[in-house]
Design a protein around this motif. Structure first.
Motif, PDB file in Angstrom:
ATOM      1  N   HIS A   1       4.973 -35.325 -23.839  1.00  0.00           N
ATOM      2  CA  HIS A   1       4.437 -35.948 -23.873  1.00  0.00           C
ATOM      3  C   HIS A   1       3.029 -34.949 -23.044  1.00  0.00           C
ATOM      4  O   HIS A   1       3.424 -33.693 -22.906  1.00  0.00           O
ATOM      5  CB  HIS A   1       4.781 -36.646 -22.347  1.00  0.00           C
ATOM      6  N   ASP A   2       2.193 -35.377 -22.221  1.00  0.00           N
ATOM      7  CA  ASP A   2       1.415 -34.559 -21.604  1.00  0.00           C
ATOM      8  C   ASP A   2       1.819 -33.227 -20.076  1.00  0.00           C
ATOM      9  O   ASP A   2       1.730 -33.139 -18.881  1.00  0.00           O
ATOM     10  CB  ASP A   2       0.761 -34.997 -20.449  1.00  0.00           C
ATOM     11  N   ALA A   3       3.030 -32.620 -20.983  1.00  0.00           N
ATOM     12  CA  ALA A   3       3.757 -31.048 -19.987  1.00  0.00           C
ATOM     13  C   ALA A   3       3.352 -29.936 -19.963  1.00  0.00           C
ATOM     14  O   ALA A   3       3.240 -29.108 -18.771  1.00  0.00           O
ATOM     15  CB  ALA A   3       5.017 -31.368 -20.382  1.00  0.00           C
ATOM     16  N   PHE A   4       1.595 -29.929 -20.881  1.00  0.00           N
ATOM     17  CA  PHE A   4       1.558 -28.792 -21.451  1.00  0.00           C
ATOM     18  C   PHE A   4      -0.506 -28.639 -20.884  1.00  0.00           C
ATOM     19  O   PHE A   4      -1.120 -27.654 -21.352  1.00  0.00           O
ATOM     20  CB  PHE A   4       1.594 -28.338 -22.451  1.00  0.00           C
ATOM     21  N   GLY A   5      -0.801 -29.375 -19.702  1.00  0.00           N
ATOM     22  CA  GLY A   5      -2.185 -29.178 -19.441  1.00  0.00           C
ATOM     23  C   GLY A   5      -2.510 -27.982 -18.902  1.00  0.00           C
ATOM     24  O   GLY A   5      -3.172 -27.387 -18.674  1.00  0.00           O
ATOM     25  N   TYR A   6      -1.533 -26.814 -18.011  1.00  0.00           N
ATOM     26  CA  TYR A   6      -1.244 -25.661 -16.775  1.00  0.00           C
ATOM     27  C   TYR A   6      -1.558 -24.649 -18.425  1.00  0.00           C
ATOM     28  O   TYR A   6      -2.426 -23.651 -18.450  1.00  0.00           O
ATOM     29  CB  TYR A   6      -0.549 -25.880 -16.079  1.00  0.00           C
ATOM     30  N   TYR A   7      -1.507 -25.371 -18.934  1.00  0.00           N
ATOM     31  CA  TYR A   7      -0.751 -24.065 -20.442  1.00  0.00           C
ATOM     32  C   TYR A   7      -1.970 -24.428 -20.800  1.00  0.00           C
ATOM     33  O   TYR A   7      -2.696 -22.317 -21.404  1.00  0.00           O
ATOM     34  CB  TYR A   7       0.833 -24.144 -21.345  1.00  0.00           C
ATOM     35  N   VAL A   8      -2.721 -24.997 -21.846  1.00  0.00           N
ATOM     36  CA  VAL A   8      -3.864 -25.503 -22.163  1.00  0.00           C
ATOM     37  C   VAL A   8      -4.252 -24.896 -21.714  1.00  0.00           C
ATOM     38  O   VAL A   8      -6.110 -24.655 -22.482  1.00  0.00           O
ATOM     39  CB  VAL A   8      -4.200 -26.962 -22.146  1.00  0.00           C
ATOM     40  N   ASP A   9      -5.126 -25.337 -20.789  1.00  0.00           N
ATOM     41  CA  ASP A   9      -6.335 -24.395 -19.707  1.00  0.00           C
ATOM     42  C   ASP A   9      -5.868 -23.716 -19.726  1.00  0.00           C
ATOM     43  O   ASP A   9      -7.247 -22.434 -19.936  1.00  0.00           O
ATOM     44  CB  ASP A   9      -6.130 -25.225 -18.155  1.00  0.00           C
ATOM     45  N   ARG A  10      -5.808 -22.710 -19.112  1.00  0.00           N
ATOM     46  CA  ARG A  10      -4.356 -20.875 -19.189  1.00  0.00           C
ATOM     47  C   ARG A  10      -5.066 -20.246 -20.737  1.00  0.00           C
ATOM     48  O   ARG A  10      -5.741 -18.996 -20.305  1.00  0.00           O
ATOM     49  CB  ARG A  10      -3.258 -20.496 -18.394  1.00  0.00           C
ATOM     50  N   TYR A  11      -4.934 -21.274 -21.710  1.00  0.00           N
ATOM     51  CA  TYR A  11      -5.415 -20.142 -22.830  1.00  0.00           C
ATOM     52  C   TYR A  11      -5.986 -20.860 -23.403  1.00  0.00           C
ATOM     53  O   TYR A  11      -6.060 -20.289 -24.736  1.00  0.00           O
ATOM     54  CB  TYR A  11      -3.617 -19.696 -23.804  1.00  0.00           C
ATOM     55  N   ARG A  12      -7.004 -21.676 -22.991  1.00  0.00           N
ATOM     56  CA  ARG A  12      -8.363 -21.999 -23.675  1.00  0.00           C
ATOM     57  C   ARG A  12      -7.693 -23.517 -25.408  1.00  0.00           C
ATOM     58  O   ARG A  12      -8.137 -22.996 -26.460  1.00  0.00           O
ATOM     59  CB  ARG A  12      -8.933 -21.445 -24.151  1.00  0.00           C
ATOM     60  N   LEU A  13      -7.031 -24.052 -24.783  1.00  0.00           N
ATOM     61  CA  LEU A  13      -6.544 -24.973 -26.728  1.00  0.00           C
ATOM     62  C   LEU A  13      -6.909 -25.987 -26.258  1.00  0.00           C
ATOM     63  O   LEU A  13      -7.658 -26.007 -24.996  1.00  0.00           O
ATOM     64  CB  LEU A  13      -4.545 -25.242 -25.634  1.00  0.00           C
ATOM     65  N   GLU A  14      -6.949 -26.823 -27.234  1.00  0.00           N
ATOM     66  CA  GLU A  14      -7.868 -28.274 -26.959  1.00  0.00           C
ATOM     67  C   GLU A  14      -6.313 -28.611 -26.984  1.00  0.00           C
ATOM     68  O   GLU A  14      -5.681 -29.104 -28.364  1.00  0.00           O
ATOM     69  CB  GLU A  14      -8.348 -28.539 -29.021  1.00  0.00           C
ATOM     70  N   PHE A  15      -6.208 -29.820 -26.182  1.00  0.00           N
ATOM     71  CA  PHE A  15      -5.201 -30.902 -26.023  1.00  0.00           C
ATOM     72  C   PHE A  15      -5.686 -32.090 -26.482  1.00  0.00           C
ATOM     73  O   PHE A  15      -6.455 -33.117 -26.444  1.00  0.00           O
ATOM     74  CB  PHE A  15      -4.869 -30.953 -24.739  1.00  0.00           C
ATOM     75  N   VAL A  16      -5.120 -32.518 -28.099  1.00  0.00           N
ATOM     76  CA  VAL A  16      -5.483 -33.628 -28.875  1.00  0.00           C
ATOM     77  C   VAL A  16      -4.994 -35.045 -28.460  1.00  0.00           C
ATOM     78  O   VAL A  16      -5.345 -36.040 -28.327  1.00  0.00           O
ATOM     79  CB  VAL A  16      -5.026 -33.772 -30.090  1.00  0.00           C
ATOM     80  N   GLY A  17      -3.580 -34.699 -27.696  1.00  0.00           N
ATOM     81  CA  GLY A  17      -3.162 -35.888 -27.554  1.00  0.00           C
ATOM     82  C   GLY A  17      -1.913 -35.411 -27.533  1.00  0.00           C
ATOM     83  O   GLY A  17      -0.800 -34.810 -28.259  1.00  0.00           O
ATOM     84  N   SER A  18      -0.503 -37.100 -26.881  1.00  0.00           N
ATOM     85  CA  SER A  18       0.672 -37.049 -26.729  1.00  0.00           C
ATOM     86  C   SER A  18       1.510 -38.535 -27.542  1.00  0.00           C
ATOM     87  O   SER A  18       0.801 -38.743 -27.092  1.00  0.00           O
ATOM     88  CB  SER A  18       1.106 -36.697 -25.423  1.00  0.00           C
ATOM     89  N   VAL A  19       2.486 -38.027 -27.737  1.00  0.00           N
ATOM     90  CA  VAL A  19       3.053 -39.039 -28.578  1.00  0.00           C
ATOM     91  C   VAL A  19       3.343 -40.357 -26.834  1.00  0.00           C
ATOM     92  O   VAL A  19       3.542 -41.697 -27.066  1.00  0.00           O
ATOM     93  CB  VAL A  19       4.697 -38.821 -28.360  1.00  0.00           C
ATOM     94  N   ILE A  20       3.968 -39.313 -26.345  1.00  0.00           N
ATOM     95  CA  ILE A  20       3.758 -40.413 -24.431  1.00  0.00           C
ATOM     96  C   ILE A  20       2.496 -39.954 -24.332  1.00  0.00           C
ATOM     97  O   ILE A  20       2.473 -38.678 -23.790  1.00  0.00           O
ATOM     98  CB  ILE A  20       5.665 -39.927 -23.644  1.00  0.00           C
TER      99      ILE A  20
END
Length: 301
Positions: free
Chosen positions: A191-210
């Motif tokens: 689920h979309d729990a890693f938004g702050y992590y994604v932003d901090r380390y410049r990842l691409e969030f493709v999607g979540s199962v939930i």
């Protein structure tokens, strides 16, 4: 029964418990120092690191429990009533806390650890950016110092030492992702729990199962098909399950998309920490685990 009425019923049950207050424990010993209630495993871990031997911390949401579905037990409400200080994550994660405090008759300070954090819309998972964790630790240190001024210097010393460890964590995380090609930094989670992590380390969030922050939500058939297609189109290498959520749907999607699913002992700590007494039972250990697992899978190791 409404959520408010459930809290009131639990408060009544708490009042009927055999007395086991902060100063009347089963072993007859009084707790050490300031009696603190912390809502989440992360906030409790921060409090223990800042408070040291001057605090006794009661953690309400136990390890492996989904905080989005949590409801306080009678014992939890009683612990709130007996506390000197209550510490919360904030950002709407603890919607149950205000009625629990009212029912417990607690009139002491409530410290919102999120104060001063730059927020993402409707996302309470602020701790996944170590820079936010530093702000949380600072707020907790201020709250403990206000409640126990005699030990404020120790709280400040402990906070500074722990903040240095958070800086080390942040640098190590950044170095791990810098070693990955930008094209491989693609993340699919439960689920979309890693938004702050994604932003901090410049990842691409493709999607979540939930498909939301709410772990009770479910993908529609169209959303499931779209997620599988997006995983294939982007070349995403893995789906990461989380320790506090069942992996069945993630496994089914991974099979359809033809990618590996990361779970079991390698599951990420999204909403919780690991078992007490393990390295992952601490915030630092859980976050290091997450980065190790994610970078290894995205690197194809």
């Amino acid at each position: 029964m409404s959520h408010r009425h459930r809290i009131l019923a639990l408060a009544a049950a708490a009042a009927a418990l055999i007395p086991l207050t902060a100063c009347d424990r089963a072993d007859g010993a009084a707790p050490a120092g300031l009696t603190v209630v912390a809502t989440t495993p992360e906030v409790a871990d921060f409090a223990r690191n800042v408070g040291g031997t001057h605090v006794t911390v009661t953690q309400l949401i136990k390890v492996g429990v989904d905080p989005h579905d949590y409801e306080p037990s009678p014992a939890d409400i009683k612990a709130v009533g007996d506390a000197a200080v209550v510490l919360e994550n904030g950002v709407g994660l603890e919607e149950w806390l205000a009625p629990a405090i009212s029912s417990a008759g607690f009139r002491g300070p409530v410290v919102d650890a999120s104060q001063g954090v730059t927020l993402r819309p409707e996302d309470p998972h602020i701790w996944h950016n170590p820079r936010n964790a530093k702000v949380m630790v600072g707020n907790i240190a201020k709250g403990l110092s206000a409640a126990d001024p005699a030990h404020a210097a120790d709280f400040a010393t402990n906070s500074a030492a722990y903040t240095a460890q958070l800086d080390d964590l942040d640098r190590d995380n950044q170095a791990a992702f810098d070693a990955l090609p930008a094209a491989d930094r693609k993340l699919v989670t439960d689920h979309d729990a890693f938004g702050y992590y994604v932003d901090r380390y410049r990842l691409e969030f493709v999607g979540s199962v939930i498909p939301s922050m709410d772990t009770s939500a479910e993908l529609s058939a169209r959303q499931l098909t779209d997620l599988v297609a997006k995983i294939r189109a982007t070349g995403t290498k893995a789906i990461f399950t989380e320790s506090s959520l069942p992996p069945k749907t993630a496994e089914a999607i991974a099979k359809q998309a033809g990618v590996q699913v990361i779970g079991g002992e390698e599951a990420l700590f999204g909403d919780s920490l690991g078992e007490p007494g393990t390295p992952e039972g601490t915030y630092l250990g859980a976050e290091r685990h997450n980065t190790r697992v994610i970078t290894a899978a995205l690197a194809g190791r």
